[in-house]
Write an enzyme that holds these catalytic residues in place. Structure first.
Site, PDB file in Angstrom:
ATOM      1  N   VAL A  86       0.852  -1.190   0.000  1.00 39.21           N
ATOM      2  CA  VAL A  86       0.000   0.000   0.000  1.00 39.21           C
ATOM      3  C   VAL A  86       0.893   1.248   0.000  1.00 39.21           C
ATOM      4  O   VAL A  86       1.704   1.447   0.907  1.00 39.21           O
ATOM      5  CB  VAL A  86      -0.951   0.004   1.213  1.00 39.21           C
ATOM      6  CG1 VAL A  86      -1.822   1.266   1.198  1.00 39.21           C
ATOM      7  CG2 VAL A  86      -1.828  -1.251   1.205  1.00 39.21           C
ATOM      8  N   LYS A  87       0.727   2.048  -1.056  1.00 39.45           N
ATOM      9  CA  LYS A  87       1.573   3.240  -1.215  1.00 39.45           C
ATOM     10  C   LYS A  87       0.835   4.432  -0.605  1.00 39.45           C
ATOM     11  O   LYS A  87      -0.307   4.734  -0.965  1.00 39.45           O
ATOM     12  CB  LYS A  87       1.844   3.457  -2.700  1.00 39.45           C
ATOM     13  CG  LYS A  87       3.042   4.302  -3.019  1.00 39.45           C
ATOM     14  CD  LYS A  87       3.361   4.199  -4.504  1.00 39.45           C
ATOM     15  CE  LYS A  87       4.469   5.131  -4.918  1.00 39.45           C
ATOM     16  NZ  LYS A  87       4.643   5.129  -6.385  1.00 39.45           N
ATOM     17  N   VAL A  88       1.503   5.101   0.329  1.00 40.43           N
ATOM     18  CA  VAL A  88       0.867   6.129   1.157  1.00 40.43           C
ATOM     19  C   VAL A  88       1.695   7.416   1.081  1.00 40.43           C
ATOM     20  O   VAL A  88       2.930   7.358   1.217  1.00 40.43           O
ATOM     21  CB  VAL A  88       0.794   5.652   2.634  1.00 40.43           C
ATOM     22  CG1 VAL A  88       0.134   6.695   3.521  1.00 40.43           C
ATOM     23  CG2 VAL A  88       0.081   4.305   2.740  1.00 40.43           C
TER      24      VAL A  88
END
Ligand code: G3P
Length: 216
Positions: A86-88
């Site tokens: 998950v890219k945050v």
């Protein structure tokens, strides 16, 4: 150093994967939009297709910017496939969310990183990957590679486990310099990966060998 490809284009992902040197894929909203991927279902399906193509970590970026929404969106993305990361974004709610994902066994990639201070925060939150944007730093007349070296020094000294994922790579030389500076991963456009192959003396030498082979 691991090699990721930085695109949502399936043909390019396949071409890089067929080389046998690909360890993963990164995407972002701009790259997804460039491929004409629109709507929630199409977005999730596209990530699933990429996961089926490449056996490695696949970064899928959240579009939310508030803590609760980042968590909800991240859970949906992480459920697509075990290889999803998950890219945050590097914002206050993003750091809080990265800590939650870390505590709940979900891999993260902290993106839009431009300073060593941001790198320390992301590592403290337990980010799996940290994405400093090399090319965009160079665009502002600062040295992106120096930031990679600085973060590698800090992470080494402090014993942080977060992997440095050099992003916004624009040239083959960026890849070489990231390797020298201590990046754990380089995520690159296909052109930059293929650019590593090129040297005029290789072409000249091969042409001569092919010519001489006819005399053997
Ligand atoms: O992964 C981030 C990267 O895609 C940004 O690249 O060339 O838009 O700065 P660029």
């Amino acid at each position: 150093m691991k090699f990721f490809i930085d695109t949502a284009n399936l043909a390019q992902i396949k071409e890089a994967n067929d080389l046998g040197i690909l360890d993963g894929v990164t995407t972002n909203p701009s790259l997804m939009a460039k491929e004409g991927i629109k709507g929630n279902e199409a977005i999730l399906n596209h990530y699933k297709t990429i996961c089926d193509l490449v056996d490695g970590d696949i970064s899928a970026e959240v579009l939310s910017v508030t803590y609760d929404e980042i968590i909800e969106e991240g859970k949906i993305l992480a459920a697509i496939h075990p290889n999803i990361v998950v890219k945050v974004p590097m914002i206050k709610d993003g750091i809080k969310a990265i800590k939650w994902f870390t505590d709940n066994g979900i891999k993260t990639n902290c993106t839009l990183v431009f300073s060593a201070g941001q790198a320390i925060l992301a590592a403290k939150a337990g980010a799996t990957y940290l994405s400093p944007f090399i090319g965009r730093i160079d665009d502002t007349n600062w040295d992106g590679i120096e930031l990679i070296a600085q973060i590698a020094n800090i992470y080494g000294t402090q014993g942080f486990d977060t992997q440095i994922l050099a992003a916004s790579i624009r040239t083959p030389l960026h890849i070489v310099r990231c390797a020298e500076a201590g990046a754990d991963v380089c995520t690159c456009p296909l052109d930059s990966i293929l650019g590593l192959l090129k040297h005029p003396l290789t072409d000249i030498g091969l042409a001569k060998f092919i010519e001489d082979a006819k005399k053997m």
